[in-house]
Scaffold this active site. Structure first.
Site, short mmCIF file in Angstrom:
data_model
loop_
_atom_site.label_atom_id
_atom_site.label_comp_id
_atom_site.label_asym_id
_atom_site.label_seq_id
_atom_site.Cartn_x
_atom_site.Cartn_y
_atom_site.Cartn_z
N HIS A 14 4.35 0.66 0.15
CA HIS A 14 4.42 0.06 1.49
C HIS A 14 5.60 0.68 2.25
CE1 HIS A 14 4.20 -3.02 4.62
NE2 HIS A 14 3.01 -3.34 4.11
N GLU A 65 -0.56 3.13 3.76
CA GLU A 65 -0.74 2.58 2.43
C GLU A 65 -1.95 3.20 1.74
OE1 GLU A 65 -0.52 -1.85 2.39
OE2 GLU A 65 -0.15 -1.59 4.54
#
Length: 397
Positions: free
Chosen positions: A187, A349
């Site tokens: 992330h 991501e």
């Protein structure tokens, strides 16, 4: 037997020398043209340094100056961390395996869903550093049965390595006792200008290309998948596949309103990665699945991965309260605050189809549900950096 093997592996890794942290509690690894800092909290990347086309070193990712602050930040925007044991959202914090219903910690939208594994997800944990060399670092985490409502014990390892002008990551997780959902990701919040562009505080000037992503996962107003797979029609707001375009290029299109949820303008979108139509492929060569570049810095990052989805978040939720690091934000205009403003970054991501544990018709069980008899969950990705040459072409770093 599997547990014994994992313990033996951990013992062998612990026997490897671990290099010291710096004064800010960070671990550095480096190779030609790249260096990176990591912290044990969330197995997070905190700094990533690459030289731009003028030879100026830029720190391209968001984070905090000192490792201790990550645990103190109550808002916790998952900076550079590994969310788990199941990344992204779980509808109603509920899923079913073999007829048994499980309920996970409801930590988003006033208790409506589970985000990134719950309030005590893996990105809130201090991982163990089991190996650290000049160019690689490995973290480990044990997640016990019932943690945040998930069934079974899980052991996980995350290894970050740098080679000349490349950042490699490899994640694995083994279900030790029961079948359980597992989906990880990185992330990381990116700004390829290092937050040092005098002309803009946003990353809307960054150009994005998703060449295999003609489809996306449909969601409701709070970004929970609704079962639909939507087309990214050529020329539409979500079309990054037919040609590269700046992230802010479609912000005047009415379709952008609500594109990242109710009342949200921008992107928080799971794009599917469709590469199989040409037959078998090596993910290290069949790609990149995404390319992000900035004309200001000249830096481009090409993302290669074995995963089949790719989430893009345009950081609409940033509101100027998160400070920049001491390695970022040097401006000619002294009045400009050293903070991350709305749209000041891009989250990319690598992952699988989100919340597919609640969409059985997608037939993603083997990608999302793992038991003691199964091979471990794995994720790999390589981020390759290059810069645009003075003649306007692209040069490998």
């Amino acid at each position: 037997m599997l547990a014994q093997k994992l313990l033996a592996t951990a013992a062998a890794l612990l026997a490897t020398s671990v290099r010291a942290q710096d004064a800010d509690g960070k671990y550095e690894i480096a190779a030609e043209g790249i260096r990176a800092h990591f912290i044990a909290y969330g197995a997070s990347i905190s700094n990533l340094f690459v030289n731009d086309s003028s030879g100026v070193e830029r720190d391209l990712v968001m984070g905090f100056d000192n490792a201790s602050y990550y645990g103190e930040d109550t808002k916790h925007p998952h900076l550079g961390s590994v969310p788990g044991r199941y990344a992204n959202r779980i509808k109603n914090g509920t899923f079913e395996i073999d007829g048994v219903e499980y309920h996970t910690d409801l930590n988003e939208n006033d208790g409506v869903d589970t985000l990134h594994g719950g309030a005590d997800g893996w990105d809130w944990r201090n991982w163990t550093v089991v190996s650290h060399t000049s160019d690689s670092i490995t973290f480990s985490l044990f997640d016990k049965d019932g943690s945040n409502g998930f069934p079974g014990d899980v052991s996980s390892y995350v290894t970050y390595t740098v080679t000349p002008y490349q950042w490699h990551l490899k994640m694995s997780a083994t279900a030790l006792t029961k079948k359980t959902p597992i989906m990880l990701s990185s992330h990381t919040y990116w700004n390829l200008d290092g937050f040092q562009n005098n002309d803009t505080a946003t990353a809307l000037n960054h150009t994005l290309h998703l060449p295999y992503s003609g489809q996306r996962v449909g969601t409701d107003g709070i970004l929970i998948p609704n079962g639909d797979i939507l087309p990214n029609l050529k020329g539409s707001v979500n079309d990054f596949w037919s040609a590269p375009k700046q992230i802010g290029a479609s912000f005047d299109d009415p379709e952008i309103e609500g594109n990242c949820g109710t009342g949200c303008k921008g992107y928080d979108t799971c794009y599917l990665v469709n590469r199989a139509q040409d037959g078998a492929y090596d993910w290290r060569e069949k790609g990149p699945v995404a390319s992000l570049s900035s004309d200001f810095s000249g830096i481009q990052v090409d993302v290669f991965t074995d995963q089949e989805a790719f989430q893009i978040f345009s950081c609409s939720g940033q509101n100027g309260t998160l400070p920049l690091k001491k390695t970022q934000g040097f401006f000619d205009d002294e009045e400009r605050p050293r903070v991350v403003e709305s749209y000041g970054c891009v989250v990319m991501e690598v992952e699988d189809w989100i919340d597919s544990i609640n969409q059985p018709q997608w037939q993603r069980e083997k990608k999302n549900i793992f038991g003691p008899a199964d091979s471990p969950y794995t994720l790999e990705a390589v981020y390759k950096f290059s810069v645009k040459g003075k003649g306007g072409g692209e040069d490998e770093l």
